[in-house]
Write a protein that holds these residues in place. Structure first.
Motif, PDB file in Angstrom:
ATOM      1  N   VAL A 291     -34.715  23.776 -22.582  1.00 48.80           N
ATOM      2  CA  VAL A 291     -34.121  22.634 -22.205  1.00 48.80           C
ATOM      3  C   VAL A 291     -33.715  21.669 -23.163  1.00 48.80           C
ATOM      4  CG1 VAL A 291     -34.689  20.356 -20.775  1.00 48.80           C
ATOM      5  CG2 VAL A 291     -35.175  22.865 -19.635  1.00 48.80           C
ATOM      6  N   ILE A 292     -34.765  21.371 -24.123  1.00 45.00           N
ATOM      7  CA  ILE A 292     -34.654  20.439 -25.240  1.00 45.00           C
ATOM      8  C   ILE A 292     -33.385  20.972 -26.333  1.00 45.00           C
ATOM      9  CG2 ILE A 292     -35.910  19.589 -27.323  1.00 45.00           C
ATOM     10  CD1 ILE A 292     -38.244  19.560 -25.829  1.00 45.00           C
ATOM     11  N   THR A 293     -33.209  22.225 -26.429  1.00 49.82           N
ATOM     12  CA  THR A 293     -32.267  22.670 -27.260  1.00 49.82           C
ATOM     13  C   THR A 293     -31.175  22.374 -26.520  1.00 49.82           C
ATOM     14  OG1 THR A 293     -33.771  24.670 -28.088  1.00 49.82           O
ATOM     15  CG2 THR A 293     -31.353  24.822 -28.426  1.00 49.82           C
ATOM     16  N   LEU A 294     -30.790  22.627 -25.264  1.00 50.09           N
ATOM     17  CA  LEU A 294     -29.453  22.411 -24.560  1.00 50.09           C
ATOM     18  C   LEU A 294     -29.207  21.048 -24.576  1.00 50.09           C
ATOM     19  CD1 LEU A 294     -29.918  24.675 -21.723  1.00 50.09           C
ATOM     20  CD2 LEU A 294     -28.327  25.144 -23.539  1.00 50.09           C
ATOM     21  N   LEU A 295     -30.118  20.329 -24.477  1.00 47.45           N
ATOM     22  CA  LEU A 295     -29.994  18.824 -24.562  1.00 47.45           C
ATOM     23  C   LEU A 295     -29.700  18.089 -25.912  1.00 47.45           C
ATOM     24  CD1 LEU A 295     -33.005  17.370 -22.306  1.00 47.45           C
ATOM     25  CD2 LEU A 295     -30.681  17.556 -21.731  1.00 47.45           C
ATOM     26  N   SER A 296     -30.036  18.970 -26.811  1.00 46.48           N
ATOM     27  CA  SER A 296     -29.798  18.373 -28.386  1.00 46.48           C
ATOM     28  C   SER A 296     -28.363  18.897 -28.477  1.00 46.48           C
ATOM     29  CB  SER A 296     -30.590  19.050 -29.466  1.00 46.48           C
ATOM     30  OG  SER A 296     -30.355  18.938 -30.509  1.00 46.48           O
ATOM     31  N   ALA A 297     -27.946  19.963 -27.840  1.00 47.90           N
ATOM     32  CA  ALA A 297     -26.491  20.489 -28.075  1.00 47.90           C
ATOM     33  C   ALA A 297     -25.524  19.588 -27.328  1.00 47.90           C
ATOM     34  CB  ALA A 297     -26.341  21.785 -27.538  1.00 47.90           C
ATOM     35  N   VAL A 298     -25.827  18.821 -26.460  1.00 42.64           N
ATOM     36  CA  VAL A 298     -25.049  17.675 -25.873  1.00 42.64           C
ATOM     37  C   VAL A 298     -25.456  16.490 -26.330  1.00 42.64           C
ATOM     38  CG1 VAL A 298     -24.692  19.116 -23.806  1.00 42.64           C
ATOM     39  CG2 VAL A 298     -26.536  17.448 -23.814  1.00 42.64           C
ATOM     40  N   HIS A 299     -26.218  16.212 -27.404  1.00 38.08           N
ATOM     41  CA  HIS A 299     -26.146  15.092 -28.164  1.00 38.08           C
ATOM     42  C   HIS A 299     -27.083  13.982 -27.522  1.00 38.08           C
ATOM     43  CE1 HIS A 299     -23.140  16.724 -30.944  1.00 38.08           C
ATOM     44  NE2 HIS A 299     -22.392  16.720 -29.954  1.00 38.08           N
ATOM     45  N   VAL A 300     -28.149  14.491 -26.850  1.00 34.57           N
ATOM     46  CA  VAL A 300     -29.029  13.216 -26.351  1.00 34.57           C
ATOM     47  C   VAL A 300     -29.794  12.897 -27.480  1.00 34.57           C
ATOM     48  CG1 VAL A 300     -31.190  13.338 -24.887  1.00 34.57           C
ATOM     49  CG2 VAL A 300     -29.255  14.471 -24.197  1.00 34.57           C
ATOM     50  N   PRO A 301     -30.091  11.724 -27.275  1.00 34.27           N
ATOM     51  CA  PRO A 301     -30.898  11.060 -28.626  1.00 34.27           C
ATOM     52  C   PRO A 301     -32.062  11.530 -29.038  1.00 34.27           C
ATOM     53  CG  PRO A 301     -29.873   9.384 -26.864  1.00 34.27           C
ATOM     54  CD  PRO A 301     -29.829  10.585 -26.151  1.00 34.27           C
ATOM     55  N   THR A 302     -32.329  11.449 -30.352  1.00 30.40           N
ATOM     56  CA  THR A 302     -33.630  12.426 -30.798  1.00 30.40           C
ATOM     57  C   THR A 302     -34.824  11.537 -30.361  1.00 30.40           C
ATOM     58  OG1 THR A 302     -31.956  12.653 -32.933  1.00 30.40           O
ATOM     59  CG2 THR A 302     -34.613  13.200 -33.055  1.00 30.40           C
ATOM     60  N   ASN A 303     -34.705  10.478 -30.218  1.00 33.78           N
ATOM     61  CA  ASN A 303     -36.215   9.769 -29.698  1.00 33.78           C
ATOM     62  C   ASN A 303     -36.397  10.430 -28.277  1.00 33.78           C
ATOM     63  OD1 ASN A 303     -33.882   8.348 -28.537  1.00 33.78           O
ATOM     64  ND2 ASN A 303     -34.761   6.432 -28.516  1.00 33.78           N
ATOM     65  N   VAL A 304     -35.205  10.675 -27.421  1.00 34.51           N
ATOM     66  CA  VAL A 304     -35.522  11.087 -26.154  1.00 34.51           C
ATOM     67  C   VAL A 304     -36.163  12.646 -26.165  1.00 34.51           C
ATOM     68  CG1 VAL A 304     -34.717  11.820 -24.120  1.00 34.51           C
ATOM     69  CG2 VAL A 304     -34.026   9.734 -25.154  1.00 34.51           C
TER      70      VAL A 304
END
Length: 361
Positions: A291-304
């Motif tokens: 989930v974190i990897t996929l969220l990172s791929a769609v540019h969710v803020p790093t702090n989140v």
């Protein structure tokens, strides 16, 4: 080719998970075909043969191939969708109910573990997350880093000196260039002083060979593996990454003694119970990483993402401990703190084993 490799890993994980999953509690939605089992010849008294377990309804179409593939990859018969919500929010209830005997309703711990691990690495491959392939062993030597800084500063200083030589004595830019050159000379002087403090001169920092830093244990296999690591660290890191998911099952036996220590005086809990707890927990953490990897791929803020990675694992483990072992909150919180400390030991042992396997392999 990374996408094809990732698809292969995903299918392999699902198939391996299916191979260890008990074939029970799954409705195929078909009536039985005739009154005789086509596999063993036993008279059918329901949709499945009570002797060999084969379904009375036998597929014979191309569509059945796709059905079996989907069924193998993600258990599209309902068990996965009953398991995932509990694994995410009430992991201890899932653990306790599975141990108590509710096996047909849920995906087994090992099947979930295999599926989540292979899916995680498939996602990594799809998104191009891998070890670096252009590592330079010299780049980790302090003298080399300092010498590279010196070279960069000297190049900039020489360009400005050449520009200064072309200017007239009355040009207003001369003062600024002279200040820049003086600042560059000061930086170069500090870098050279740092090299001297390290006890290495410039030539040693550049030309030293990895052999000068090699240690010899007297064990030929280990020494040879260390030599391979020094000569090609990128290849060794790639092998280490590949070994992580191939040997990820080692995390289960490595974790068992530590979880047992949390409850060793409570004889009602067996090693099997701890194994179910550990396996479901690792599967949940793997799904969280997905989930974190996929969220990172769609540019969710790093702090989140950092907040999720920092807070969700201990909260999830605390809930699982409380629900699975039916203990009070203060006891679950205390054990979670100890378990987090244990996890650092387990992870260190796991990486050490993988490194030794890579070096000696």
């Amino acid at each position: 080719m990374g996408e094809f490799d990732a698809a292969g890993e995903l299918v392999m994980g699902g198939m391996l998970g299916r191979a260890v999953e008990p074939h029970a509690g799954e409705s195929h939605g078909h009536g039985h075909h005739g009154t005789i089992c086509l596999n063993c010849g036993t008279a059918l008294i329901g949709p499945h043969c009570h002797e060999c377990g084969q379904s009375g309804h036998v597929h014979r179409s191309l569509g059945a191939i796709g059905h079996e593939l989907l069924h193998g990859v993600a258990h599209f018969e309902g068990k996965m969708w009953r398991t995932l919500p509990l694994l995410a929010w009430r992991p201890g209830d899932l653990t306790r109910r599975y141990i108590a005997g509710e096996r047909a309703r849920f995906v087994s711990p090992m099947a979930m573990f295999l599926f989540s691990i292979f899916t995680m690495f498939a996602i990594f491959q799809i998104l191009g997350i891998s070890t670096p392939t252009d590592l330079d062993t010299n780049s980790v030597k302090p003298a080399v880093v300092l010498q590279q800084s010196i070279t960069k500063e000297e190049a900039g200083r020489d360009r400005k000196a050449a520009k200064l030589a072309k200017l007239d004595a009355s040009d207003t830019d001369r003062a600024e260039l002279q200040q820049d050159i003086a600042a560059a000379n000061q930086k170069i002087g500090r870098y050279k002083a740092s090299i001297a403090q390290l006890g290495e001169n410039t030539s040693i920092g550049i030309e030293a060979d990895a052999d000068d830093f090699s240690g010899h244990t007297g064990w030929h296999t280990l020494d040879h593996g260390i030599e391979k690591w020094k000569k090609n660290p990128a290849l060794m890191l790639y092998k280490l990454q590949s070994s992580i998911y191939k040997f990820s099952w080692l995390l289960i036996p490595l974790s068992l003694p530590f979880v047992w220590l949390l409850f060793f005086w409570k004889r009602q809990y067996k090693l099997y119970d701890h194994a179910v707890f550990v396996t479901y927990s690792i599967a949940a953490m793997s799904l969280l990483f997905i989930v974190i990897t996929l969220l990172s791929a769609v540019h969710v803020p790093t702090n989140v993402l950092g907040t999720l990675a920092f807070f969700v694992p201990p909260v999830h483990m605390c809930r699982q401990l409380k629900q699975a072992y039916q203990i009070r909150w203060w006891s679950a919180i205390l054990r979670t703190g100890v378990l987090l400390w244990f996890i650092t030991i387990i992870a260190s042992l796991f990486l050490l084993i993988l490194a030794l396997l890579g070096i000696m392999g």
